[in-house]
Design a protein around this motif. Structure first.
Motif, PDB file in Angstrom:
ATOM      1  N   GLU A   1      18.860   7.489   7.836  1.00  0.00           N
ATOM      2  CA  GLU A   1      18.776   6.596   6.668  1.00  0.00           C
ATOM      3  C   GLU A   1      17.360   6.626   6.118  1.00  0.00           C
ATOM      4  N   MET A   2      17.261   6.583   4.806  1.00  0.00           N
ATOM      5  CA  MET A   2      15.920   6.574   4.199  1.00  0.00           C
ATOM      6  C   MET A   2      15.649   5.204   3.580  1.00  0.00           C
ATOM      7  N   PRO A   3      14.414   4.740   3.681  1.00  0.00           N
ATOM      8  CA  PRO A   3      14.073   3.458   3.046  1.00  0.00           C
ATOM      9  C   PRO A   3      13.986   3.627   1.540  1.00  0.00           C
ATOM     10  N   SER A   4      13.627   2.549   0.835  1.00  0.00           N
ATOM     11  CA  SER A   4      13.532   2.609  -0.626  1.00  0.00           C
ATOM     12  C   SER A   4      12.499   3.659  -1.057  1.00  0.00           C
ATOM     13  N   HIS A   5      12.635   4.148  -2.292  1.00  0.00           N
ATOM     14  CA  HIS A   5      11.793   5.274  -2.725  1.00  0.00           C
ATOM     15  C   HIS A   5      10.306   4.900  -2.795  1.00  0.00           C
ATOM     16  N   ASP A   6      10.024   3.583  -2.949  1.00  0.00           N
ATOM     17  CA  ASP A   6       8.606   3.186  -3.026  1.00  0.00           C
ATOM     18  C   ASP A   6       8.089   2.633  -1.693  1.00  0.00           C
ATOM     19  N   PHE A   7       8.758   3.015  -0.617  1.00  0.00           N
ATOM     20  CA  PHE A   7       8.371   2.525   0.706  1.00  0.00           C
ATOM     21  C   PHE A   7       6.911   2.849   1.032  1.00  0.00           C
ATOM     22  N   THR A   8       6.567   4.114   0.837  1.00  0.00           N
ATOM     23  CA  THR A   8       5.199   4.540   1.190  1.00  0.00           C
ATOM     24  C   THR A   8       4.160   3.766   0.379  1.00  0.00           C
ATOM     25  N   LEU A   9       4.466   3.562  -0.908  1.00  0.00           N
ATOM     26  CA  LEU A   9       3.527   2.810  -1.756  1.00  0.00           C
ATOM     27  C   LEU A   9       3.349   1.384  -1.241  1.00  0.00           C
ATOM     28  N   HIS A  10       4.473   0.767  -0.852  1.00  0.00           N
ATOM     29  CA  HIS A  10       4.401  -0.607  -0.338  1.00  0.00           C
ATOM     30  C   HIS A  10       3.526  -0.673   0.910  1.00  0.00           C
ATOM     31  N   VAL A  11       3.738   0.317   1.798  1.00  0.00           N
ATOM     32  CA  VAL A  11       2.933   0.313   3.031  1.00  0.00           C
ATOM     33  C   VAL A  11       1.454   0.516   2.685  1.00  0.00           C
ATOM     34  N   MET A  12       1.186   1.467   1.815  1.00  0.00           N
ATOM     35  CA  MET A  12      -0.218   1.751   1.471  1.00  0.00           C
ATOM     36  C   MET A  12      -0.881   0.516   0.851  1.00  0.00           C
ATOM     37  N   ASP A  13      -0.096  -0.235   0.057  1.00  0.00           N
ATOM     38  CA  ASP A  13      -0.652  -1.456  -0.535  1.00  0.00           C
ATOM     39  C   ASP A  13      -1.015  -2.491   0.514  1.00  0.00           C
ATOM     40  N   ARG A  14      -0.282  -2.453   1.611  1.00  0.00           N
ATOM     41  CA  ARG A  14      -0.509  -3.467   2.656  1.00  0.00           C
ATOM     42  C   ARG A  14      -1.593  -3.067   3.654  1.00  0.00           C
ATOM     43  N   LEU A  15      -2.020  -1.821   3.595  1.00  0.00           N
ATOM     44  CA  LEU A  15      -3.041  -1.387   4.563  1.00  0.00           C
ATOM     45  C   LEU A  15      -4.363  -2.079   4.273  1.00  0.00           C
ATOM     46  N   PRO A  16      -5.079  -2.462   5.313  1.00  0.00           N
ATOM     47  CA  PRO A  16      -6.379  -3.093   5.082  1.00  0.00           C
ATOM     48  C   PRO A  16      -7.341  -2.094   4.454  1.00  0.00           C
ATOM     49  N   VAL A  17      -8.214  -2.617   3.616  1.00  0.00           N
ATOM     50  CA  VAL A  17      -9.234  -1.759   3.007  1.00  0.00           C
ATOM     51  C   VAL A  17     -10.145  -1.254   4.122  1.00  0.00           C
ATOM     52  N   PRO A  18     -10.462   0.018   4.127  1.00  0.00           N
ATOM     53  CA  PRO A  18     -11.337   0.542   5.175  1.00  0.00           C
ATOM     54  C   PRO A  18     -12.632  -0.263   5.252  1.00  0.00           C
ATOM     55  N   VAL A  19     -13.092  -0.479   6.453  1.00  0.00           N
ATOM     56  CA  VAL A  19     -14.297  -1.285   6.648  1.00  0.00           C
ATOM     57  C   VAL A  19     -15.507  -0.451   6.253  1.00  0.00           C
ATOM     58  N   SER A  20     -15.722  -0.380   4.943  1.00  0.00           N
ATOM     59  CA  SER A  20     -16.815   0.460   4.469  1.00  0.00           C
ATOM     60  C   SER A  20     -17.935  -0.373   3.869  1.00  0.00           C
ATOM     61  N   GLY A  21     -17.780  -1.694   3.956  1.00  0.00           N
ATOM     62  CA  GLY A  21     -18.867  -2.527   3.472  1.00  0.00           C
ATOM     63  C   GLY A  21     -18.619  -3.071   2.088  1.00  0.00           C
ATOM     64  N   PHE A  22     -19.671  -3.514   1.448  1.00  0.00           N
ATOM     65  CA  PHE A  22     -19.562  -4.176   0.157  1.00  0.00           C
ATOM     66  C   PHE A  22     -20.728  -3.711  -0.695  1.00  0.00           C
ATOM     67  N   LEU A  23     -20.428  -3.325  -1.922  1.00  0.00           N
ATOM     68  CA  LEU A  23     -21.458  -2.812  -2.845  1.00  0.00           C
ATOM     69  C   LEU A  23     -22.256  -1.670  -2.207  1.00  0.00           C
ATOM     70  N   GLY A  24     -21.539  -0.825  -1.478  1.00  0.00           N
ATOM     71  CA  GLY A  24     -22.188   0.341  -0.889  1.00  0.00           C
ATOM     72  C   GLY A  24     -22.905   0.075   0.420  1.00  0.00           C
ATOM     73  N   ILE A  25     -22.938  -1.192   0.841  1.00  0.00           N
ATOM     74  CA  ILE A  25     -23.600  -1.490   2.117  1.00  0.00           C
ATOM     75  C   ILE A  25     -22.589  -1.285   3.239  1.00  0.00           C
ATOM     76  N   PRO A  26     -22.921  -0.486   4.260  1.00  0.00           N
ATOM     77  CA  PRO A  26     -21.956  -0.215   5.337  1.00  0.00           C
ATOM     78  C   PRO A  26     -21.520  -1.500   6.050  1.00  0.00           C
ATOM     79  N   GLY A  27     -20.284  -1.482   6.562  1.00  0.00           N
ATOM     80  CA  GLY A  27     -19.728  -2.648   7.232  1.00  0.00           C
ATOM     81  C   GLY A  27     -20.551  -3.095   8.422  1.00  0.00           C
ATOM     82  N   ASP A  28     -21.050  -2.129   9.190  1.00  0.00           N
ATOM     83  CA  ASP A  28     -21.835  -2.496  10.370  1.00  0.00           C
ATOM     84  C   ASP A  28     -23.099  -3.253   9.974  1.00  0.00           C
ATOM     85  N   VAL A  29     -23.705  -2.810   8.872  1.00  0.00           N
ATOM     86  CA  VAL A  29     -24.914  -3.482   8.393  1.00  0.00           C
ATOM     87  C   VAL A  29     -24.580  -4.915   7.980  1.00  0.00           C
ATOM     88  N   MET A  30     -23.393  -5.077   7.334  1.00  0.00           N
ATOM     89  CA  MET A  30     -22.979  -6.404   6.902  1.00  0.00           C
ATOM     90  C   MET A  30     -22.771  -7.327   8.098  1.00  0.00           C
TER      91      MET A  30
END
Lengths: 185, 188
Positions: free
Chosen positions: B56-85
């Protein structure tokens, strides 16, 4: 693909590759498309969050399947709290004396060729206790080995085999009660 | 062969290839036992139906829904790395606590002047804000009548530390792209 750093495009391709098997399993375990879709999404999101814990020597599919199975079993238990009596009846008497089964010839293919039989058996899987629908799906539909099932469910291999044995018995019992004797002829 | 053994072998035949002796004994039994034969055919039919279940296959926009729910990579804010923050958040707590301790007398004095400021109203702030501040302070005074007396010498430093922790939380949230920071629910 460098997954450890949360590469989103790489993860998107993994979703594409595994979404069919994960959703199919979810559908059999939780029983309806809406909950199955939600469970499958939850599984992928959890997997993404836990990528740093993924061991390189492990098989990604098995690891993902384990996460998905945990999500689905939790969801199925929540949604089936009101059908414990069905669960109990399905577990009862699986090993006891054989039921009176109508004679339906010597060829099982005759049964399977009938689309209504196939459809109803497939729907019955979702009405089994989650642990049974899980092992049936993994073993007969996804072709997972005992070892993979044991790892996925975090159960000893002996328990997995026992579940599988009982699951087939419970499904057969459901089939006998669901079909009129003449339907099985 | 007993029926019980026959039923066990039928089940096992789905998981392993029976030995030639087992297979022959089972076949012999099935020829003579109508009930076991019916059991074998039904069980095989059921298992085959399970095997033939289509993917069985899920709805055609399944992958998009999952990608929307993924947390934003911890890359920081305004170019400042997350570890620095994260380090900045920890530093903010330490610095704010130290400043609170250093200027605690001044903070206490400021707190004691608040009622005067509220009553003065229009001298230093606009009438609009003075009115809002007066309303808030009036409400607080009314509520305070139901509370035990507060020792401002203690309350102000504690409040300041709480504010510092709040600031650190905001910095941490920024480091996570304002996504909720959750503990992992999955064990590897």
């Amino acid at each position: 693909m460098d997954l450890s750093e949360g590469s989103r495009p790489a993860f998107a391709s993994l979703i594409e590759r595994h979404k069919g098997s994960i959703f199919s399993m979810a559908l059999r375990v939780v029983g309806n498309r809406e909950d199955a879709e939600e469970a499958a999404q939850d599984a992928f999101v959890r997997a993404f969050r836990a990528l740093s814990k993924f061991r390189r020597d492990a098989k990604f599919g098995t690891w993902l399947y384990r996460i998905a199975m945990n999500v689905c079993l939790t969801k199925a238990r929540q949604s089936r709290l009101d059908v414990t009596s069905i669960d109990a009846s399905a577990e009862d008497d699986v090993d006891s004396a054989p039921l009176q089964i109508p004679d339906h010839g010597d060829n099982p293919d005759r049964l399977v060729e009938r689309s209504e039989f196939k459809d109803r058996v497939q729907n019955m899987i979702a009405s089994l206790p989650p642990k049974y629908s899980a092992v049936l799906t993994m073993y007969h539909m996804q072709d997972l080995s005992y070892e993979e099932m044991s790892e996925t469910l975090d159960l000893p291999i002996g328990t997995v085999k026992a579940h599988l044995f009982r699951a087939r018995g419970a499904l057969k019992k459901l089939a006998i009660t669901a079909f009129e004797p003449q339907e099985l002829r | 062969m007993e029926c019980h053994t026959s039923l066990t072998l039928i089940q096992e035949s789905f998981e392993r290839i029976l030995s030639s002796i087992e297979q022959r004994e089972l076949d012999d039994h099935l020829l003579t036992c109508k009930n076991c034969r019916a059991e074998a055919v039904l069980l095989t039919g059921v298992v085959n139906a399970v095997k033939e279940t289509p993917l069985e296959m899920p709805s055609h926009d399944f992958t998009l829904h999952v990608m929307d729910r993924l947390p934003v990579p911890v890359s920081g804010f305004l170019g400042i790395p997350g570890d620095v923050m994260r380090v900045a958040a920890a530093a903010a707590i330490v610095v704010a606590t130290f400043l609170t301790w250093l200027y605690q007398d001044s903070l206490i004095q400021i707190s004691k002047r608040i009622p005067e400021t509220a009553s003065i109203g229009t001298d230093s702030v606009s009438p609009y804000f003075a009115q809002i501040f007066g309303s808030i302070y009036g409400s607080w005074q009314y509520m305070a009548t139901f509370l035990p007396p507060i020792d401002m010498d203690v309350a102000i430093p504690v409040l300041s530390v709480l504010i510092a922790i709040g600031v650190a939380q905001v910095v941490l949230r920024m480091a996570h792209g304002f996504e909720p920071v959750e503990l992992d629910e999955v064990t590897s």
